[in-house]
Design a protein around this motif. Structure first.
Motif, PDB file in Angstrom:
ATOM      1  N   SER A  87      -2.660  -1.524   5.578  1.00  0.00           N
ATOM      2  CA  SER A  87      -1.132  -0.338   5.153  1.00  0.00           C
ATOM      3  C   SER A  87      -1.168  -0.111   7.339  1.00  0.00           C
ATOM      4  N   SER A  88      -2.010  -0.521   7.601  1.00  0.00           N
ATOM      5  CA  SER A  88      -1.384  -0.633   9.189  1.00  0.00           C
ATOM      6  C   SER A  88      -0.193  -1.286   9.480  1.00  0.00           C
ATOM      7  N   ASP A 192       2.023   7.384   2.897  1.00  0.00           N
ATOM      8  CA  ASP A 192       1.117   6.855   2.987  1.00  0.00           C
ATOM      9  C   ASP A 192      -0.144   6.707   2.441  1.00  0.00           C
ATOM     10  N   HIS A 195      -5.136   4.930   0.432  1.00  0.00           N
ATOM     11  CA  HIS A 195      -5.990   5.169  -0.666  1.00  0.00           C
ATOM     12  C   HIS A 195      -5.841   5.546  -1.654  1.00  0.00           C
ATOM     13  N   SER A 221      -3.054   0.131   0.442  1.00  0.00           N
ATOM     14  CA  SER A 221      -4.317  -0.607   1.054  1.00  0.00           C
ATOM     15  C   SER A 221      -5.158  -1.159  -0.255  1.00  0.00           C
ATOM     16  N   HIS A 223      -6.818  -3.287  -0.214  1.00  0.00           N
ATOM     17  CA  HIS A 223      -8.168  -3.745  -0.224  1.00  0.00           C
ATOM     18  C   HIS A 223      -9.074  -2.329  -0.191  1.00  0.00           C
ATOM     19  N   LYS A 224      -8.796  -0.936  -0.282  1.00  0.00           N
ATOM     20  CA  LYS A 224      -9.797   0.352  -0.409  1.00  0.00           C
ATOM     21  C   LYS A 224     -10.158   0.701  -1.221  1.00  0.00           C
TER      22      LYS A 224
HETATM   23  C1  LIG Z   1      -4.854   7.587   5.342  1.00  0.00           C
HETATM   24  C2  LIG Z   1      -5.264   5.971   5.737  1.00  0.00           C
HETATM   25  N1  LIG Z   1      -4.120   5.252   6.251  1.00  0.00           N
HETATM   26  C3  LIG Z   1      -3.522   4.096   6.854  1.00  0.00           C
HETATM   27  C4  LIG Z   1      -4.846   3.317   6.821  1.00  0.00           C
HETATM   28  C5  LIG Z   1      -4.788   2.260   7.491  1.00  0.00           C
HETATM   29  O1  LIG Z   1      -5.044   1.357   6.240  1.00  0.00           O
HETATM   30  P1  LIG Z   1      -5.274   0.035   6.864  1.00  0.00           P
HETATM   31  O2  LIG Z   1      -6.873  -0.107   7.093  1.00  0.00           O
HETATM   32  O3  LIG Z   1      -5.146  -0.746   5.577  1.00  0.00           O
HETATM   33  O4  LIG Z   1      -4.608  -0.923   7.873  1.00  0.00           O
HETATM   34  C6  LIG Z   1      -6.214   4.161   6.890  1.00  0.00           C
HETATM   35  C7  LIG Z   1      -7.282   3.630   6.971  1.00  0.00           C
HETATM   36  O5  LIG Z   1      -8.804   4.377   7.070  1.00  0.00           O
HETATM   37  C8  LIG Z   1      -6.060   5.865   6.292  1.00  0.00           C
HETATM   38  O6  LIG Z   1      -7.921   6.504   6.142  1.00  0.00           O
END
Ligand SMILES: Cc1ncc(COP(=O)(O)O)c(C=O)c1O
Length: 469
Positions: A87-88, A192, A195, A221, A223-224
């Motif tokens: 997601s980053s 975002d 989660h 994400s 993957h999470k």
């Molecule tokens: C609230 C939140 N946003 C975005 C991210 C980034 O996600 P990713 O690890 O898929 O890049 C995280 C990662 O832990 C997160 O906790």
């Protein structure tokens, strides 16, 4: 010499660990259960590049386009993009696509570091939304729609609003109300939902997915909590407020030109599981039974506090055993001795993250471990309340972001302006950002975290940080 990863990973697997951390699949059992075991047998042969027939992530017309179309259908989006840098990368691309240099962005102060990084990359000026504090639990809650409204009134020139929902603990914001506030002023709302990739597919009583609540761009994400592998994610564009060509240009700038085919494959498998009614019901049904079992049986453990909140995504299990005099870190250590690994500790709370691969046997191991811990200790007189992490309330003064940077030892930084970010990980929320003025409290807090062995990104091994010259 340090241990090698080649040794560490099999040793960890041999512990028969229970994962209450990312990723959501919780291991190979899920794929085997749902008929995808053969993929795991041939994984290395799937690690290819853009040969004929394999399509191209940045010019999709064939097999990769078909994955994107599956997500479009699943989330009801105008366009879905699969991401191979989490997601980053989606968050950074979405923000850069909704702004121009120098713009103001209204963003949650408890955002993930990628959003702060987007501010730096895009030369953007953040205006901070502070989340509510859930006093009873000592954690950060959601973002109030009124607060978004107030900041939009004060900053009518801001181009977009960015916030997490759910946040790290699973607390969601009222995205429907926040969308209305944003769209009244024709501002882009980026959620975002790193989660909450699963929210769209949950039955029963749970917070609404941001895709259904009216957000313009939602980043998940997968993957999470779902079945794709670490680093995979999906960006859903729901409206016409952001230009798809600009998003695509930013994604090709930011992502690797050699996207991993095994990762994209796992996104395809995840989409197929969600589209196949029988597989989806099996996986989600078992996950739900497991989570429900935890909440139903947790009261059998005297003194165990379990977080409940109408805006909580209950797949995140937040527990507190301070009634036994245990801090979150102490409880985490005791669970680890029993082979149970959790996602996050804040004050007295530990967050156990479940996912599509969580089953009742995992929950039973957790319940048994908590029972054993309770049986081996005495309840102590009730404490005055939750142990607040200073991250909840620390608000640093701001100055101009320094143009030139130097490294200085933390001890010498009181009153200096931060030139980099200081980020305890997890949760990956910066406690100091470029332009913020370092205080004695902050220095003490960061030193305390390091003494406890916590990871703090932005502080070197020698204890130095970047500040203005
Ligand atoms: C609230 C939140 N946003 C975005 C991210 C980034 O996600 P990713 O690890 O898929 O890049 C995280 C990662 O832990 C997160 O906790």
């Amino acid at each position: 010499m340090n241990r090698s990863l080649i040794d560490f990973l099999p040793e960890h697997a041999a512990l028969d660990p229970v994962s209450f951390h990312m990723p959501g699949h919780k291991g190979s059992k899920l794929y085997k259960e749902l008929g995808y075991g053969h993929i795991l047998d041939n994984l290395m042969d799937c690690d290819i590049t853009e040969i004929p027939g394999a399509d191209n992530l940045f010019q999709t017309e064939d097999v990769i386009l078909s994955i994107m179309q599956k997500y479009q259908k699943l989330y009801g989006s105008k366009r879905s993009y699969i991401l191979i840098n989490g997601s980053s990368v989606g968050l950074i691309a979405a923000i850069l696509s909704s702004t121009k240099r120098g713009d103001k962005v209204i963003m949650a102060r408890n955002s993930h570091k990628s959003i702060f990084n987007a501010m730096r990359l895009g030369g953007l000026e953040p205006v901070y939304l502070f989340p509510e504090i859930l006093e009873e639990h000592g954690i950060l809650g959601g973002i109030a729609p009124d607060e978004v409204e107030r900041l939009l009134q004060e900053n009518p020139e801001a181009s977009c609003v960015v916030l997490p929902s759910p946040n790290y603990y699973g607390i969601c914001s009222d995205i429907r109300a926040i969308s209305e506030v944003c769209h009244k002023r024709n501002k882009v709302l980026i959620v975002d939902q790193a989660h909450g990739a699963h929210l769209k597919f949950m039955d029963g009583d749970h917070p609404e997915a941001a895709e259904d609540g009216g957000a313009d761009v939602v980043i998940n994400s997968t993957h999470k909590t779902l079945a794709s592998w670490t680093q995979t994610a999906v960006m859903n564009v729901m409206t016409d407020r952001v230009d798809l060509n600009i998003i695509e240009d930013n994604l090709q700038i930011l992502e690797s030109s050699s996207p991993s085919y095994p990762l994209m494959l796992s996104l395809d498998v995840n989409a197929e599981i969600l589209l196949d009614q029988e597989k989806k019901e099996l996986a989600f049904g078992e996950w739900k039974k497991a989570v429900d079992m935890f909440y139903a049986k947790s009261h059998e453990i005297p003194g165990l506090k379990v977080m409940m909140d109408p805006m909580l995504d209950h797949t995140k299990i937040n527990i507190d055993m301070s009634a036994y005099g245990l801090s979150g870190n102490e409880l985490e250590d005791l669970l680890m001795e029993k082979g149970i690994f959790v996602e996050l500790v804040t004050g007295n709370i530990i967050m156990c993250m479940t996912g599509i691969g969580t089953r009742r046997e995992h929950i039973n191991r957790l319940l048994e471990a908590l029972k054993d811990i309770a049986a081996s200790r005495n309840l102590v007189a009730s404490s005055e309340g939750p142990d607040h992490s200073p991250m909840l309330t620390m608000r640093l003064e701001r100055a101009a972001v320094p143009e030139s940077k130097i490294s200085l030892n933390l001890d010498d930084c009181e009153g200096r302006v931060a030139a980099g970010s200081i980020i305890p990980y997890p949760p990956g929320i910066p406690i100091a950002c470029p332009g913020e003025i370092i205080t004695k409290d902050l220095i003490d807090y960061v030193k305390g975290l390091r003494q406890m062995g916590e990871k703090v990104i932005g502080v070197s091994q020698m204890g130095e940080i970047l500040v203005g010259e």
